[in-house]
Design a protein around this motif. Structure first.
Motif, PDB file in Angstrom:
ATOM      1  N   ASP A  15      42.466  32.531  11.079  1.00 37.12           N
ATOM      2  CA  ASP A  15      41.610  33.514  10.397  1.00 37.12           C
ATOM      3  C   ASP A  15      41.783  33.509   8.882  1.00 37.12           C
ATOM      4  OD1 ASP A  15      40.286  34.448  12.715  1.00 37.12           O
ATOM      5  OD2 ASP A  15      42.036  35.646  13.229  1.00 37.12           O
ATOM      6  N   GLN A  19      38.618  30.082  12.036  1.00 36.27           N
ATOM      7  CA  GLN A  19      38.382  31.243  12.889  1.00 36.27           C
ATOM      8  C   GLN A  19      39.326  31.223  14.086  1.00 36.27           C
ATOM      9  OE1 GLN A  19      36.476  33.681  12.116  1.00 36.27           O
ATOM     10  NE2 GLN A  19      34.750  32.957  10.886  1.00 36.27           N
ATOM     11  N   HIS A 199      39.791  39.530   6.685  1.00 37.95           N
ATOM     12  CA  HIS A 199      38.963  39.006   7.775  1.00 37.95           C
ATOM     13  C   HIS A 199      38.581  40.187   8.656  1.00 37.95           C
ATOM     14  CE1 HIS A 199      37.802  36.957  11.497  1.00 37.95           C
ATOM     15  NE2 HIS A 199      37.703  35.840  10.794  1.00 37.95           N
TER      16      HIS A 199
END
Length: 234
Positions: A15, A19, A199
């Motif tokens: 992250d 991802q 994030h």
């Protein structure tokens, strides 16, 4: 010895460079569905989080520990009556997590390319050794790093050791990441710069207050701002 303020830059992985949490969220939703006849989704998630907290000391961070926590939660919620087919499904979705594609974060490659060769770059990440090595290889970002450190936890002691090993100590190092608890607060406590890149899906267990009073705390919206930020410190 260099006169530059920063000579070593550490990057978190999950992250921050790519991802990660979004895949856990999808898996958790699937897990809720598997136990839908036994409990409501929110209750399943609450019990799962409790199991994860208990098990961190035993299994550490990563997908394998998460999968074991799902199995434990299923056994608890069903009072041991969970069908074997559901256990099989949990194991399957855990394996799926271990093979999900790697999606790099915006500007990750450009930032690393701008810094590589000018600073000593080290990836510092928690989690399962094999999974983190897989993601780094599939990301295509591995060649930018001078060192990779996969650790069981991130503390001030961890950062002192790593930045002492790979540079001139934590005072001339910077840690960049999306977790205030793991990436920023302990790095600053060690004497380093801590650069927070938020994030939207950061795991709830990684939430702490921003160290806004700390002189070495910085916050940027994305990795594209890293090169200029580092340059302004020199």
């Amino acid at each position: 010895m260099s006169n530059r303020a920063v000579t070593v830059i550490g990057f978190d992985a999950d992250d921050t460079l790519w991802q990660n949490e979004q895949y856990y969220k999808l898996t958790e939703a699937h897990f809720q569905g598997l136990l839908a006849e036994f409990a409501e989704g929110n209750h399943v998630s609450e019990r799962l989080l409790e199991a994860e907290k208990r098990n961190l000391a035993h299994y550490g961070y990563g997908i394998k520990g998460f999968t074991l926590s799902m199995i434990e939660t299923a056994l608890e919620i069903t009072e041991g009556r969970v069908p074997a087919t559901v256990i099989g499904e949990i194991l399957a979705i855990g394996r799926d997590l271990l093979s999900h594609p790697v999606e790099c974060m915006p500007h990750a490659r450009d930032a690393l390319e701008a810094l590589a060769g000018r600073y000593f770059l080290v990836m510092i990440t928690k989690g399962d050794l094999f999974d983190q090595e897989r993601k780094l290889a599939q990301s295509g970002l591995g060649d930018y790093f001078d060192a990779v450190e996969i650790v069981s936890d991130k503390t001030a002691t961890t950062y002192r050791r790593i930045f002492g090993k790979h540079g001139e100590g934590p005072e001339r190092a910077m840690m960049i990441g999306n977790s205030l608890k793991s990436d920023i607060v302990p790095a600053i406590a060690a004497g380093s710069w801590g650069v927070f890149v938020p994030h939207a899906l950061t795991w709830v267990l990684e939430h702490v207050d921003k160290p806004v009073e700390a002189p070495r705390f910085r916050e940027i919206p994305d990795l594209g701002h890293v090169p200029k930020l580092v340059e302004n410190l020199q």
